[in-house]
Design a protein around this motif. Structure first.
Motif, PDB file in Angstrom:
ATOM      1  N   LEU A   1      13.176   9.545 -14.824  1.00 14.05           N
ATOM      2  CA  LEU A   1      12.687   9.379 -16.197  1.00 14.05           C
ATOM      3  C   LEU A   1      11.595  10.391 -16.525  1.00 14.05           C
ATOM      4  CD1 LEU A   1      12.568   5.471 -16.431  1.00 14.05           C
ATOM      5  CD2 LEU A   1      14.155   6.999 -17.618  1.00 14.05           C
ATOM      6  N   ARG A   2      10.824  10.794 -15.521  1.00 11.35           N
ATOM      7  CA  ARG A   2       9.729  11.749 -15.738  1.00 11.35           C
ATOM      8  C   ARG A   2      10.219  13.177 -15.878  1.00 11.35           C
ATOM      9  NH1 ARG A   2       7.211   9.223 -11.624  1.00 11.35           N
ATOM     10  NH2 ARG A   2       7.674  10.934 -10.222  1.00 11.35           N
ATOM     11  N   LEU A   3      11.298  13.508 -15.182  1.00 15.53           N
ATOM     12  CA  LEU A   3      11.747  14.902 -15.133  1.00 15.53           C
ATOM     13  C   LEU A   3      12.442  15.321 -16.424  1.00 15.53           C
ATOM     14  CD1 LEU A   3      13.258  15.016 -11.523  1.00 15.53           C
ATOM     15  CD2 LEU A   3      11.099  16.041 -12.272  1.00 15.53           C
ATOM     16  N   ALA A   4      12.164  16.558 -16.849  1.00 14.01           N
ATOM     17  CA  ALA A   4      12.904  17.168 -17.962  1.00 14.01           C
ATOM     18  C   ALA A   4      14.154  17.827 -17.388  1.00 14.01           C
ATOM     19  CB  ALA A   4      12.027  18.203 -18.662  1.00 14.01           C
ATOM     20  N   PRO A   5      15.185  18.077 -18.221  1.00 11.21           N
ATOM     21  CA  PRO A   5      16.392  18.744 -17.724  1.00 11.21           C
ATOM     22  C   PRO A   5      16.051  20.034 -16.976  1.00 11.21           C
ATOM     23  CG  PRO A   5      16.796  17.896 -19.908  1.00 11.21           C
ATOM     24  CD  PRO A   5      15.338  17.670 -19.632  1.00 11.21           C
ATOM     25  N   ASN A   6      16.694  20.207 -15.818  1.00  8.77           N
ATOM     26  CA  ASN A   6      16.550  21.355 -14.908  1.00  8.77           C
ATOM     27  C   ASN A   6      15.293  21.302 -14.046  1.00  8.77           C
ATOM     28  OD1 ASN A   6      19.001  22.602 -15.777  1.00  8.77           O
ATOM     29  ND2 ASN A   6      17.916  23.303 -17.623  1.00  8.77           N
ATOM     30  N   ASP A   7      14.405  20.345 -14.286  1.00  4.98           N
ATOM     31  CA  ASP A   7      13.221  20.214 -13.428  1.00  4.98           C
ATOM     32  C   ASP A   7      13.617  19.665 -12.054  1.00  4.98           C
ATOM     33  OD1 ASP A   7      11.532  21.154 -15.325  1.00  4.98           O
ATOM     34  OD2 ASP A   7      10.602  19.230 -15.805  1.00  4.98           O
ATOM     35  N   ILE A   8      12.875  20.102 -11.042  1.00  9.54           N
ATOM     36  CA  ILE A   8      13.057  19.598  -9.677  1.00  9.54           C
ATOM     37  C   ILE A   8      11.782  18.870  -9.276  1.00  9.54           C
ATOM     38  CG2 ILE A   8      13.437  20.204  -7.248  1.00  9.54           C
ATOM     39  CD1 ILE A   8      14.888  22.709  -8.248  1.00  9.54           C
ATOM     40  N   SER A   9      11.936  17.714  -8.703  1.00 10.73           N
ATOM     41  CA  SER A   9      10.770  16.909  -8.317  1.00 10.73           C
ATOM     42  C   SER A   9      10.139  17.429  -7.037  1.00 10.73           C
ATOM     43  CB  SER A   9      11.191  15.449  -8.095  1.00 10.73           C
ATOM     44  OG  SER A   9      11.906  15.333  -6.874  1.00 10.73           O
ATOM     45  N   GLU A  10       8.904  17.001  -6.803  1.00 16.50           N
ATOM     46  CA  GLU A  10       8.305  17.140  -5.480  1.00 16.50           C
ATOM     47  C   GLU A  10       8.928  16.071  -4.587  1.00 16.50           C
ATOM     48  OE1 GLU A  10       6.281  19.511  -4.559  1.00 16.50           O
ATOM     49  OE2 GLU A  10       6.240  20.359  -6.584  1.00 16.50           O
ATOM     50  N   PRO A  11       8.811  16.192  -3.263  1.00 12.85           N
ATOM     51  CA  PRO A  11       9.354  15.147  -2.388  1.00 12.85           C
ATOM     52  C   PRO A  11       8.731  13.774  -2.701  1.00 12.85           C
ATOM     53  CG  PRO A  11       8.784  17.097  -1.108  1.00 12.85           C
ATOM     54  CD  PRO A  11       8.243  17.319  -2.492  1.00 12.85           C
ATOM     55  N   PHE A  12       9.563  12.737  -2.704  1.00 13.19           N
ATOM     56  CA  PHE A  12       9.068  11.381  -2.936  1.00 13.19           C
ATOM     57  C   PHE A  12       9.819  10.414  -2.036  1.00 13.19           C
ATOM     58  CE2 PHE A  12      12.568  12.051  -5.843  1.00 13.19           C
ATOM     59  CZ  PHE A  12      13.258  10.848  -5.884  1.00 13.19           C
ATOM     60  N   ARG A  13       9.198   9.263  -1.788  1.00 10.29           N
ATOM     61  CA  ARG A  13       9.709   8.299  -0.812  1.00 10.29           C
ATOM     62  C   ARG A  13      10.307   7.084  -1.510  1.00 10.29           C
ATOM     63  NH1 ARG A  13      11.413   5.566   3.292  1.00 10.29           N
ATOM     64  NH2 ARG A  13      10.475   5.772   5.353  1.00 10.29           N
ATOM     65  N   THR A  14      11.452   6.609  -1.049  1.00 10.93           N
ATOM     66  CA  THR A  14      11.997   5.310  -1.437  1.00 10.93           C
ATOM     67  C   THR A  14      12.318   4.561  -0.149  1.00 10.93           C
ATOM     68  OG1 THR A  14      14.367   5.832  -1.410  1.00 10.93           O
ATOM     69  CG2 THR A  14      13.129   6.412  -3.416  1.00 10.93           C
ATOM     70  N   GLU A  15      12.856   3.362  -0.260  1.00 13.92           N
ATOM     71  CA  GLU A  15      13.225   2.628   0.949  1.00 13.92           C
ATOM     72  C   GLU A  15      14.346   3.293   1.729  1.00 13.92           C
ATOM     73  OE1 GLU A  15      14.445  -0.352  -2.379  1.00 13.92           O
ATOM     74  OE2 GLU A  15      13.034   1.305  -2.222  1.00 13.92           O
ATOM     75  N   HIS A  16      15.060   4.242   1.082  1.00 12.34           N
ATOM     76  CA  HIS A  16      16.162   4.928   1.761  1.00 12.34           C
ATOM     77  C   HIS A  16      15.699   6.135   2.558  1.00 12.34           C
ATOM     78  CE1 HIS A  16      18.798   2.319  -0.441  1.00 12.34           C
ATOM     79  NE2 HIS A  16      18.359   2.769  -1.595  1.00 12.34           N
ATOM     80  N   GLY A  17      14.514   6.675   2.245  1.00 12.10           N
ATOM     81  CA  GLY A  17      14.021   7.866   2.926  1.00 12.10           C
ATOM     82  C   GLY A  17      13.297   8.782   1.945  1.00 12.10           C
TER      83      GLY A  17
END
Length: 429
Positions: free
Chosen positions: A358-374
């Motif tokens: 929801l935060r990312l604009a089209p074509n943006d790449i996130s920084e690494p982030f953690r979920t329960e999956h990894g």
């Protein structure tokens, strides 16, 4: 010589008495819960938090004793769930916890440091807040893991409810219900049932005479949301338990309903608020991701730093996202498609992944982030708004049925683990 021994022993005895007299109670056990305990200090924390929230909202509260009873019950259930989590091998790592806190801070438009200062100002102890949050995540996973397997929804059920909603003009209202449960003991006798019914009638009389619903819920309810004043939050009529849905039809805001009998006891409801949903459009995102799972070989920090290297390479044009996903991603469902997840509503993903998309604009790449999956990096390729098609309506109806079943089965699950446990609430000295 014997006299010296007597004097010496007497002196030692005096020191022991003085030592005992100088002792000060730091904490004490308030309840024994299977293989664990509930401490008096934990009860104090819950009661003080409820008082702070009530003061901020200008809400009156019942007696301290009623608050302590509710807080003790809440902590007993939490303890049982944490013990079950331990047996299941369920843990929340510091990295997962940190990522959750970052998402909470971001949702409140605060930096991590500003959020920490806010927590310290409101809660007093940031580390204690972290551990309480960890407990909330773990208990949520325990309930979800044990309740999901109990829920089966057939296509015919979805079709029937969808048809019914269309006949009714697709009811879109959502109700914020207040709930008080006067619980029945397991295998209650006729005498016990009559006694509980009398108590429920007296609670109803208090409410009808103008007593504050939230205050009475905190004082009297055995429901899961008692310490929140019985407030269940907004639900569509098809999401709430069938018993509630049938009881509130044609009722107005502020109406009192009950007592209503169920296997759990006698329920009293009110409608705090009603709002129209009226959602005709749905936002979808086309996204892709790379997942690396921490393991004995790959540490949390190594997984995060490896993905950070990928982000740097992709942004510099030195590597292709899809190629890296095919070579390194550990998500078998999207790996061979270059990490492509296709078009979907962000809400179908776990909270940390959803919030990132929801935060990312089209074509943006996130920084690494953690979920329960990894650990993940994600890219939003495009966003669009679509009409609520027949398929989307089916998904919404499925979620309504699921939410209703989940709420019902969660209550059953918590009652079961409590009934099966050894619990000894110690008297206050």
């Amino acid at each position: 010589m014997k006299l010296q021994q007597v004097i010496c022993l007497a002196f030692i005895g005096c020191l022991s008495i003085a030592s005992v007299a100088a002792e000060k109670e730091i904490d004490r056990i308030a309840a024994i819960v299977d293989n664990s305990v509930v401490l008096k200090s934990d009860i104090d924390d819950v009661v003080n938090r409820v008082k702070r929230n009530a003061q901020a909202q200008g809400q009156t509260l019942p007696s301290d004793q009623a608050l302590r009873t509710q807080a003790t019950e809440r902590l007993i259930l939490t303890s049982l769930q944490l013990q079950l989590a331990q047996r299941m091998g369920l843990q929340i790592s510091d990295a997962q916890l940190d990522d959750t806190i970052r998402n909470i801070a971001r949702g409140e438009n605060l930096s991590l440091e500003a959020f920490r200062r806010q927590v310290e100002a409101e809660e007093g102890d940031y580390e204690r807040f972290r551990e309480k949050l960890r407990e909330e995540i773990i208990t949520g996973e325990v309930v979800r893991g044990n309740v999901q397997r109990r829920i089966y929804i057939s296509p015919q059920e979805v079709d029937s409810l969808l048809r019914l909603m269309e006949e009714q003009g697709a009811v879109s209202e959502e109700y914020n219900l207040g709930h008080i449960l006067i619980a029945l003991p397991s295998q209650a006798t006729s005498e016990e049932i009559n006694d509980v019914k009398d108590r429920a009638d007296k609670v109803m009389e208090l409410l009808q005479s103008g007593s504050d619903f939230r205050r009475i819920a905190i004082a009297s309810s055995s429901g899961a949301k008692a310490l929140e004043g019985g407030e269940l939050g907004f639900m569509n009529i098809n999401e709430m338990p069938t018993l509630f849905a049938e009881s509130i039809r044609d009722k107005k805001k502020g109406d009192l309903i009950g007592p209503i009998r169920s296997g759990a006891g006698f329920h009293i409801l009110t409608i705090f608020d009603i709002r129209g949903e009226n959602v005709a459009e749905i936002q979808e995102v086309h996204s892709r991701h790379i997942l690396i799972k921490p393991s004995i070989i790959v540490s949390e920090e190594r997984a995060r730093s490896r993905l950070a290297e990928f982000v740097t390479q992709i942004r510099a044009g030195e590597a292709d996202f899809a190629a890296l996903a095919k070579a390194h991603s550990e998500d078998p469902g999207s790996k061979m498609n270059g990490g492509d997840l296709g078009w979907s509503e962000p809400q179908v993903f776990v909270p940390a992944f959803r919030d990132t998309l929801l935060r990312l604009a089209p074509n943006d790449i996130s920084e690494p982030f953690r979920t329960e999956h990894g650990w993940h990096i994600a890219q939003v390729l495009a966003k669009r708004v679509v009409d609520a098609t027949a398929d989307k309506k089916r998904e919404q109806v499925y979620r309504m049925i699921y939410n209703r079943r989940f709420n019902e089965e969660s209550a059953n699950f918590l009652k079961e683990i409590r009934d099966e446990a050894f619990i000894d609430v110690l008297p206050e000295s």
